[in-house]
Design an enzyme around this catalytic site. Sequence first.
Site, mmCIF file in Angstrom:
data_model
loop_
_atom_site.group_PDB
_atom_site.id
_atom_site.type_symbol
_atom_site.label_atom_id
_atom_site.label_comp_id
_atom_site.label_asym_id
_atom_site.label_seq_id
_atom_site.Cartn_x
_atom_site.Cartn_y
_atom_site.Cartn_z
ATOM 1 N N SER A 703 0.819 -1.215 0.000
ATOM 2 C CA SER A 703 0.000 0.000 0.000
ATOM 3 C C SER A 703 0.847 1.257 0.000
ATOM 4 O O SER A 703 1.666 1.472 0.911
ATOM 5 C CB SER A 703 -0.880 0.031 1.252
ATOM 6 O OG SER A 703 -1.970 -0.816 1.091
ATOM 7 N N HIS A 734 -2.910 1.139 -4.679
ATOM 8 C CA HIS A 734 -2.435 -0.013 -5.461
ATOM 9 C C HIS A 734 -2.793 0.236 -6.920
ATOM 10 O O HIS A 734 -3.943 0.063 -7.321
ATOM 11 C CB HIS A 734 -3.093 -1.316 -4.974
ATOM 12 C CG HIS A 734 -2.662 -1.714 -3.597
ATOM 13 N ND1 HIS A 734 -1.631 -2.569 -3.350
ATOM 14 C CD2 HIS A 734 -3.131 -1.318 -2.380
ATOM 15 C CE1 HIS A 734 -1.484 -2.729 -2.047
ATOM 16 N NE2 HIS A 734 -2.382 -1.969 -1.424
ATOM 17 N N HIS A 756 -5.777 -8.456 -2.514
ATOM 18 C CA HIS A 756 -5.869 -9.034 -1.177
ATOM 19 C C HIS A 756 -7.069 -9.963 -1.086
ATOM 20 O O HIS A 756 -8.044 -9.800 -1.821
ATOM 21 C CB HIS A 756 -6.058 -7.933 -0.126
ATOM 22 C CG HIS A 756 -5.038 -6.849 -0.201
ATOM 23 N ND1 HIS A 756 -5.125 -5.812 -1.114
ATOM 24 C CD2 HIS A 756 -3.909 -6.631 0.527
ATOM 25 C CE1 HIS A 756 -4.089 -5.005 -0.946
ATOM 26 N NE2 HIS A 756 -3.332 -5.478 0.040
ATOM 27 N N TYR A 758 -9.224 -9.920 1.223
ATOM 28 C CA TYR A 758 -10.423 -9.198 1.664
ATOM 29 C C TYR A 758 -11.157 -8.518 0.510
ATOM 30 O O TYR A 758 -12.298 -8.106 0.646
ATOM 31 C CB TYR A 758 -10.080 -8.172 2.768
ATOM 32 C CG TYR A 758 -9.190 -7.019 2.330
ATOM 33 C CD1 TYR A 758 -9.688 -5.999 1.522
ATOM 34 C CD2 TYR A 758 -7.870 -6.943 2.758
ATOM 35 C CE1 TYR A 758 -8.868 -4.948 1.125
ATOM 36 C CE2 TYR A 758 -7.055 -5.904 2.365
ATOM 37 C CZ TYR A 758 -7.559 -4.901 1.546
ATOM 38 O OH TYR A 758 -6.758 -3.867 1.148
ATOM 39 N N GLU A 759 -10.495 -8.398 -0.636
ATOM 40 C CA GLU A 759 -11.196 -7.803 -1.783
ATOM 41 C C GLU A 759 -12.208 -8.786 -2.379
ATOM 42 O O GLU A 759 -12.971 -8.425 -3.271
ATOM 43 C CB GLU A 759 -10.174 -7.387 -2.855
ATOM 44 C CG GLU A 759 -9.318 -6.217 -2.427
ATOM 45 C CD GLU A 759 -8.166 -5.961 -3.400
ATOM 46 O OE1 GLU A 759 -8.431 -5.512 -4.527
ATOM 47 O OE2 GLU A 759 -7.009 -6.241 -3.031
ATOM 48 N N ALA A 786 2.492 -2.402 3.921
ATOM 49 C CA ALA A 786 2.245 -1.453 5.007
ATOM 50 C C ALA A 786 1.684 -2.258 6.166
ATOM 51 O O ALA A 786 0.835 -3.114 5.949
ATOM 52 C CB ALA A 786 1.224 -0.417 4.547
ATOM 53 N N MET A 889 -2.432 -7.284 6.153
ATOM 54 C CA MET A 889 -3.499 -8.048 5.504
ATOM 55 C C MET A 889 -3.023 -8.691 4.195
ATOM 56 O O MET A 889 -3.819 -8.956 3.309
ATOM 57 C CB MET A 889 -4.691 -7.130 5.212
ATOM 58 C CG MET A 889 -5.205 -6.381 6.439
ATOM 59 S SD MET A 889 -6.464 -5.190 5.996
ATOM 60 C CE MET A 889 -6.540 -4.179 7.476
ATOM 61 N N SER A 890 -1.750 -8.872 4.049
ATOM 62 C CA SER A 890 -1.268 -9.380 2.749
ATOM 63 C C SER A 890 -0.009 -10.214 2.933
ATOM 64 O O SER A 890 0.219 -10.787 3.994
ATOM 65 C CB SER A 890 -0.945 -8.191 1.835
ATOM 66 O OG SER A 890 0.162 -7.490 2.355
ATOM 67 N N ASN A 913 1.518 2.656 10.990
ATOM 68 C CA ASN A 913 0.728 3.103 12.143
ATOM 69 C C ASN A 913 1.012 2.170 13.299
ATOM 70 O O ASN A 913 1.562 1.084 13.084
ATOM 71 C CB ASN A 913 -0.772 3.063 11.805
ATOM 72 C CG ASN A 913 -1.218 1.683 11.370
ATOM 73 O OD1 ASN A 913 -0.783 1.193 10.319
ATOM 74 N ND2 ASN A 913 -2.054 1.061 12.168
ATOM 75 N N HIS A 927 -6.848 3.908 6.843
ATOM 76 C CA HIS A 927 -6.075 3.677 5.619
ATOM 77 C C HIS A 927 -5.391 4.978 5.178
ATOM 78 O O HIS A 927 -4.309 4.963 4.597
ATOM 79 C CB HIS A 927 -6.998 3.143 4.526
ATOM 80 C CG HIS A 927 -6.259 2.654 3.299
ATOM 81 N ND1 HIS A 927 -5.219 1.748 3.350
ATOM 82 C CD2 HIS A 927 -6.405 2.969 1.979
ATOM 83 C CE1 HIS A 927 -4.764 1.515 2.129
ATOM 84 N NE2 HIS A 927 -5.466 2.253 1.274
HETATM 85 O O1 LIG Z 1 -1.018 -4.302 0.599
HETATM 86 P P1 LIG Z 1 -0.589 -3.952 1.968
HETATM 87 O O2 LIG Z 1 -0.470 -5.123 2.868
HETATM 88 O O3 LIG Z 1 0.675 -3.147 1.962
HETATM 89 O O4 LIG Z 1 -1.737 -3.039 2.532
HETATM 90 C C1 LIG Z 1 -2.069 -2.851 3.905
HETATM 91 C C2 LIG Z 1 -3.127 -3.820 4.286
HETATM 92 C C3 LIG Z 1 -4.360 -3.169 3.726
HETATM 93 O O5 LIG Z 1 -4.489 -3.462 2.397
HETATM 94 C C4 LIG Z 1 -4.107 -1.729 3.885
HETATM 95 C C5 LIG Z 1 -4.727 -1.179 5.119
HETATM 96 O O6 LIG Z 1 -4.446 0.198 5.225
HETATM 97 O O7 LIG Z 1 -2.681 -1.605 4.008
HETATM 98 N N1 LIG Z 2 -4.189 -5.573 9.922
HETATM 99 C C1 LIG Z 2 -3.575 -4.396 9.754
HETATM 100 N N2 LIG Z 2 -3.125 -4.070 8.573
HETATM 101 C C2 LIG Z 2 -2.499 -2.889 8.427
HETATM 102 N N3 LIG Z 2 -1.938 -2.339 7.353
HETATM 103 C C3 LIG Z 2 -1.435 -1.157 7.712
HETATM 104 N N4 LIG Z 2 -1.684 -0.957 8.999
HETATM 105 C C4 LIG Z 2 -2.338 -2.032 9.450
HETATM 106 C C5 LIG Z 2 -2.854 -2.394 10.726
HETATM 107 O O1 LIG Z 2 -2.764 -1.675 11.709
HETATM 108 N N5 LIG Z 2 -3.445 -3.590 10.821
#
Ligand SMILES: O=P(O)(O)O[C@@H]1C[C@H](O)[C@@H](CO)O1
Ligand SMILES: Nc1nc2[nH]cnc2c(=O)[nH]1
Length: 954
Positions: A703, A734, A756, A758-759, A786, A889-890, A913, A927
């Site tokens: 991200s 993305h 992802h 979740y999509e 991220a 989440m990835s 964060n 986000h």
């Molecule tokens: O694709 P990543 O894992 O970098 O993105 C993170 C997970 C979620 O898609 C998003 C949440 O802000 O960031």
């Molecule tokens: N699950 C999760 N994914 C993230 N992606 C970026 N920040 C976060 C977070 O705090 N939790």
Amino acid sequence: MSEAQRSAQSIFAPAQGLANDWLEFFNARAVQPAAAAATEDDVRGPGQLDNSLHSVLTITTMTLATSGAKGAAMVTLLLVAMTVVCVPGAQPRSFTQTEIAQLDRFVMEVMRCARIPALSLSLVSDDDVVYEKGYGTANPTTRTPTTKDTVFCLGSFTQSFTSVLLADLLSRNENKTFETPLRDIMGSRIHLPGHYRADLVNLKDILSMRTGLSNMDIIATAVGVNRYRLMEQNLRFAPEVTSFRESYVFNEILFSLVEEAARALGGNTWYRLLRQHVFNRLGMENVAFVHMDAKENNKLASPVHSLNGKPVQVPMDAYKGQELVAAASSVCASASDMTRWMQFILSGGKKDDSQAKYSLTKDPEHFAGHLAPRDASTTRREEIMRVRRLQVMRRDVLQNTFQPVQPRPRGSTRLTGFSQPDIQVSYTRESNRYAFVSQEGSLPGYESLITLLVDRKAGVFTAFTGDGGARAYAAKTLINTFALDMLLQGNPWVDSTSVCHVMDTMTDMTRRSEPHPTRVSAMSEPIRPLEDYEGTYRHYGYGDVFIRRNGSELHLEYGELGRYILTPSSRNDTFIIQANSGPLWYTTNADEYRSKGPYLAFFDNRYNDPERRPETVTIPFFSSDIAPVFSKHPVRPVESEQEDVECDACANFISVPLILTAAMSTMVVSLRNHCTYDDLKKAADSILSKTKYRPKIGIICGSGLGHLGELVEDRIAIPYKDIPIFPISTVPGHEGKLIIGTLEGKAVVLMQGRSHTYEGYPTQKIAVPVRTMKLMGVEILFVTNAAGGINPGYAVGDLMIIKDHINIAGFAGINPLIGPNDDRFGVRFPPMSNAYDIELRNLAKKLGKEMGFESFLREGVYSMLVGPNFETVSECLLLRKLGSDATGMSTVPEVLTAKHAGMRVFGMSLITNKVVSEYDSEVMASHEEVLETGKKRSEDLQALVSAMVKNLKV
Ligand SMILES: O=P(O)(O)O[C@@H]1C[C@H](O)[C@@H](CO)O1
Ligand SMILES: Nc1nc2[nH]cnc2c(=O)[nH]1
């Protein structure tokens, strides 16, 4: 009476002390040995035998040690393989009178020792018939002698006919192959247990028996289940022995689906199609079907079994149930028919038409495409001679049925040829010398074996009546071995003087390799009143069994035919099962079946409490692998629902609901989410065709981190939407482009954005870009993301080298490697202990230090949750306790896929964060914050990744 018959009788009777009934069979035999007797020189002595036998038995022993229940079949195959290859440079030819006498003597000796009443043999070489003969009495009542036209039921050999029929039907259908999912052929829903099976199962899976489902053939022989009920109700509860396509699991009941597929492809019933497309075309005139017209066929050899040492006729009613498994086991044919079949297979689809009387004017179709171009000098006779060998099926069509399911790994000592047999004639092995094809078949009262040396165009077929089991395997194997050795002018290592001894040894070895029967003895009284056992017991796959008291006896009823008496045994709540009447007597009463030990029924209650009445009955003999448990209070097994939505693997966007039930962790996913190797290869090739670069480095940007793509020089960018199999990114931050060019002088392929779970993508879909990269030649994968910082020591903006991960999603059954494993990508069970390459991690630390990143460069554990919500406070606390430093989440599905495919992986998280870990905090993850931090720190991340790429030796 011939010399051979006399000696057969004299040895047979006193040595075995057998009933006269068997001798009668032999007395009535119509064997006419050839006039010339074999000389002693024709026969090898016992001394010579010993060496060959020793090596055969050594290998046999090794095989048995690894083979388990299928030991007998393997012994058979190995013996044939061993013996037919030991004939150096021999030429096929026809037999002399001496050899015929030698062969006859051998066969008769085997018949005597194995107590075979009727036997037929056929040998072909170079498309010519070398020998066809019937021995013994085909029908004890009418005393009909066996001839080459006597009909024997072939059992599992039927599968070969079915495969060839399907090959022919498929060749007439442009869009369908052996690998087309059955549901696309039959146009109806297929109900089978387990994820994916119903979606994916194809003809190849069933014909080569790799669905992983337990054999429930007893249903066909005992229950009045019709095909509709079987397909709609029973099959969906077939117990799973292994995963789909994992290994060979014997299963004939699924051939009922094959029959339906044949009907869909050919517009007629399977048996009519078989007659039309195969038997009539080949001139196999004596063919009958065991459950239909065989009993009216006056050429049929009577099926015989022994009971208490006496021959007993198997009632034709016993085959009634074969209807459901007809495509797997119902064909009956004569040796003369099988000669035609062997010629057809060995010649690559031709039929010997030399005897046929066709007229050019009356039967023009017969000659279509086969006539020589006519000129003034061509006589009509010459024209007709050209079609002596008539190509009745295209060679390539026939060859389809010989394609192995999976190539045997080079140098493998595992007998994959058996556990993953070839599709058609089942067992093809490349021996030292000859490609070897063999298939055997058995039904109660009948045995058969065909052995073809494809390269030598030589084949032998043997069928007989009598007991099945280990001795029958030995008998048919030895006959085929001996005949082929003779045909190829080898020196058979066994002869008529030694064959009985060899057969005894083989039989003993096979029996010893089989599981030991449970030791129980019959008792007069059970431990509790018979009423306690009464009731209806249910299994969702097998149906109901009824236990009733009948006077002083306990009876078990199963379907139309199954009527059994339960005799109390020395083990508590365990009964010996014996058929009391009717056509199923052979299942528990015949000598060969009883030699495996008593058939038992085990009663039990769920509390294992002797005070309580039994609630379940387990009947092991109903299945060769998983003993079915019938219950008075059955719990309906949870079915894996199949996805109704047509969501093709290679569609652009797939919305598949992921339903996680807490109890079952069942994920509802369509297998169509799997892209095949070929789909992926096509995508990889198409991408490569657009660029001159052949990248060995792949990068996936998380991200807000896609700006790295802008540093790639001489680049092309392909939107994911233009790569049909790629999932499309739907999340801000993305971009959704594949970039190929150079970074720091190295060819790279870079994903500007990812998808992802979740999509709405099934996690298998997330694997697609990684596998595509693999097929493009990528060896090292960089993944960035991220993530929320969990480790209290981390600050927003830190970079975390991923040391390891925790696949929280995996705990809930979300893993891209679920489903059939394609070995071309990687092994079924990949190790994951070294997921993140140590050398790459060290390089990152070294470079980070050099670049002055030490104060914000960390190394830690990443955990993946599916998202899309950020974590609750309690979840964060839990993750911390689990040892997680950051969460996202990835990444994990990509890493699993890459490691599975043998790639080296480097992973890095940008801590965008800090997760919220206090219950009364007012801070909220968002986000926006994630993307904001990405902007601030992404340059450092890009610099580190670029420096690593620069330093890589690829
Ligand atoms: O694709 P990543 O894992 O970098 O993105 C993170 C997970 C979620 O898609 C998003 C949440 O802000 O960031
Ligand atoms: N699950 C999760 N994914 C993230 N992606 C970026 N920040 C976060 C977070 O705090 N939790």
